[in-house]
Motif scaffolding. Structure first.
Motif, PDB file in Angstrom:
ATOM      1  N   TYR A  49       1.468  27.792  19.818  1.00  0.00           N
ATOM      2  CA  TYR A  49       1.903  26.667  20.647  1.00  0.00           C
ATOM      3  C   TYR A  49       1.284  25.340  20.209  1.00  0.00           C
ATOM      4  O   TYR A  49       1.218  24.401  21.005  1.00  0.00           O
ATOM      5  CB  TYR A  49       1.589  26.948  22.120  1.00  0.00           C
ATOM      6  CG  TYR A  49       2.573  27.878  22.792  1.00  0.00           C
ATOM      7  CD1 TYR A  49       3.950  27.625  22.744  1.00  0.00           C
ATOM      8  CD2 TYR A  49       2.140  28.999  23.502  1.00  0.00           C
ATOM      9  CE1 TYR A  49       4.867  28.474  23.360  1.00  0.00           C
ATOM     10  CE2 TYR A  49       3.053  29.848  24.127  1.00  0.00           C
ATOM     11  CZ  TYR A  49       4.408  29.583  24.054  1.00  0.00           C
ATOM     12  OH  TYR A  49       5.312  30.409  24.678  1.00  0.00           O
ATOM     13  N   GLU A  51       2.294  22.824  18.654  1.00  0.00           N
ATOM     14  CA  GLU A  51       3.103  21.616  18.874  1.00  0.00           C
ATOM     15  C   GLU A  51       2.951  21.065  20.297  1.00  0.00           C
ATOM     16  O   GLU A  51       3.294  19.919  20.572  1.00  0.00           O
ATOM     17  CB  GLU A  51       4.589  21.875  18.574  1.00  0.00           C
ATOM     18  CG  GLU A  51       5.213  22.905  19.493  1.00  0.00           C
ATOM     19  CD  GLU A  51       6.749  23.034  19.347  1.00  0.00           C
ATOM     20  OE1 GLU A  51       7.420  22.011  19.217  1.00  0.00           O
ATOM     21  OE2 GLU A  51       7.235  24.180  19.375  1.00  0.00           O
ATOM     22  N   HIS A  52       2.449  21.903  21.219  1.00  0.00           N
ATOM     23  CA  HIS A  52       2.312  21.473  22.622  1.00  0.00           C
ATOM     24  C   HIS A  52       0.870  21.138  22.993  1.00  0.00           C
ATOM     25  O   HIS A  52       0.561  20.972  24.176  1.00  0.00           O
ATOM     26  CB  HIS A  52       2.838  22.564  23.560  1.00  0.00           C
ATOM     27  CG  HIS A  52       4.280  22.897  23.358  1.00  0.00           C
ATOM     28  ND1 HIS A  52       5.279  21.953  23.425  1.00  0.00           N
ATOM     29  CD2 HIS A  52       4.907  24.071  23.065  1.00  0.00           C
ATOM     30  CE1 HIS A  52       6.447  22.529  23.188  1.00  0.00           C
ATOM     31  NE2 HIS A  52       6.249  23.810  22.954  1.00  0.00           N
ATOM     32  N   ARG A  55       0.221  18.428  25.455  1.00  0.00           N
ATOM     33  CA  ARG A  55       0.947  18.462  26.740  1.00  0.00           C
ATOM     34  C   ARG A  55       0.002  18.889  27.853  1.00  0.00           C
ATOM     35  O   ARG A  55      -0.924  19.686  27.632  1.00  0.00           O
ATOM     36  CB  ARG A  55       2.138  19.436  26.680  1.00  0.00           C
ATOM     37  CG  ARG A  55       3.082  19.234  25.510  1.00  0.00           C
ATOM     38  CD  ARG A  55       4.071  18.108  25.717  1.00  0.00           C
ATOM     39  NE  ARG A  55       5.251  18.532  26.463  1.00  0.00           N
ATOM     40  CZ  ARG A  55       6.283  19.191  25.932  1.00  0.00           C
ATOM     41  NH1 ARG A  55       6.272  19.559  24.669  1.00  0.00           N
ATOM     42  NH2 ARG A  55       7.334  19.488  26.673  1.00  0.00           N
ATOM     43  N   PHE A  58      -0.650  22.672  28.404  1.00  0.00           N
ATOM     44  CA  PHE A  58      -1.056  23.503  27.259  1.00  0.00           C
ATOM     45  C   PHE A  58      -2.018  24.631  27.668  1.00  0.00           C
ATOM     46  O   PHE A  58      -1.845  25.784  27.262  1.00  0.00           O
ATOM     47  CB  PHE A  58      -1.694  22.636  26.165  1.00  0.00           C
ATOM     48  CG  PHE A  58      -2.106  23.415  24.942  1.00  0.00           C
ATOM     49  CD1 PHE A  58      -1.146  23.940  24.084  1.00  0.00           C
ATOM     50  CD2 PHE A  58      -3.446  23.622  24.647  1.00  0.00           C
ATOM     51  CE1 PHE A  58      -1.515  24.663  22.950  1.00  0.00           C
ATOM     52  CE2 PHE A  58      -3.829  24.342  23.514  1.00  0.00           C
ATOM     53  CZ  PHE A  58      -2.862  24.862  22.667  1.00  0.00           C
TER      54      PHE A  58
END
Ligand code: GTP
Ligand code: MG
Length: 148
Positions: A49, A51-52, A55, A58
């Motif tokens: 994950y 790419e997140h 966020r 996460f």
């Protein structure tokens, strides 16, 4: 032939949806080339994950995907990456159409039952992250003559 990485998330495993989900892709005409039930480590979750990472959710995402076993799979077929995403439905099950996996089985975005690669680059990255080359099986099925 194109390959994609699909994963029944911990909620799907706990809710006995592995068979139902595998059956949908089999019946569609795609071919399973690798699969395993596994516990995802925090390290693997953070890579998967990545790419997140920035966020706000996460931490929750990593906690959730490591909260129980997942069923990791590699499927093969023409346009399997995009078609599998269609069969999964929108990320938020509230917006996913009935007939899709998330539309039929999910309720909230945090527990949306299945993961699927979103592009050829992600598929390659995720397959290599979860599977060793020798865990994937090259074989031909007579069925394919009736699919293509
Ligand atoms: P994946 O196939 O799981 O990667 O889903 P996706 O490609 O449809 O969505 P995306 O990659 O944008 O998000 C990855 C995952 O993060 C989603 O599947 C959700 O489970 C989770 N997620 C996305 N948005 C939220 C959110 O607002 N809150 C929480 N808790 N989870 C979220
Ligand atoms: Mg995604």
């Amino acid at each position: 032939m194109e390959r994609t990485f699909l994963m029944v998330k911990p909620d799907g495993v706990q809710r006995n949806l592995i068979g139902e989900i595998v059956a949908r892709f089999e019946k569609k005409g795609f071919q399973l080339v690798g699969a395993k039930l596994m516990q995802v480590s925090r390290e693997l979750a953070e890579q998967h994950y990545a790419e997140h990472k920035e966020r706000p959710f996460f931490g929750e995402l990593v906690d959730f995907i490591t909260s129980g076993p997942v069923f990791a799979m590699v499927w093969e077929g023409e346009d399997v990456i995009a078609t599998a995403r269609q069969m999964m439905g929108k990320t938020n099950p509230k917006e996913a159409f009935p007939g899709t996996i998330r539309g039929d089985f999910g309720v909230t975005v945090g527990k949306n039952v299945i993961h699927g690669s979103d592009s050829p680059a992600s598929a390659e990255r995720e397959i290599n992250l979860f599977f060793k080359e020798e865990e994937l099986v090259n074989y031909s099925k007579l069925m394919n003559e009736w699919v293509y």
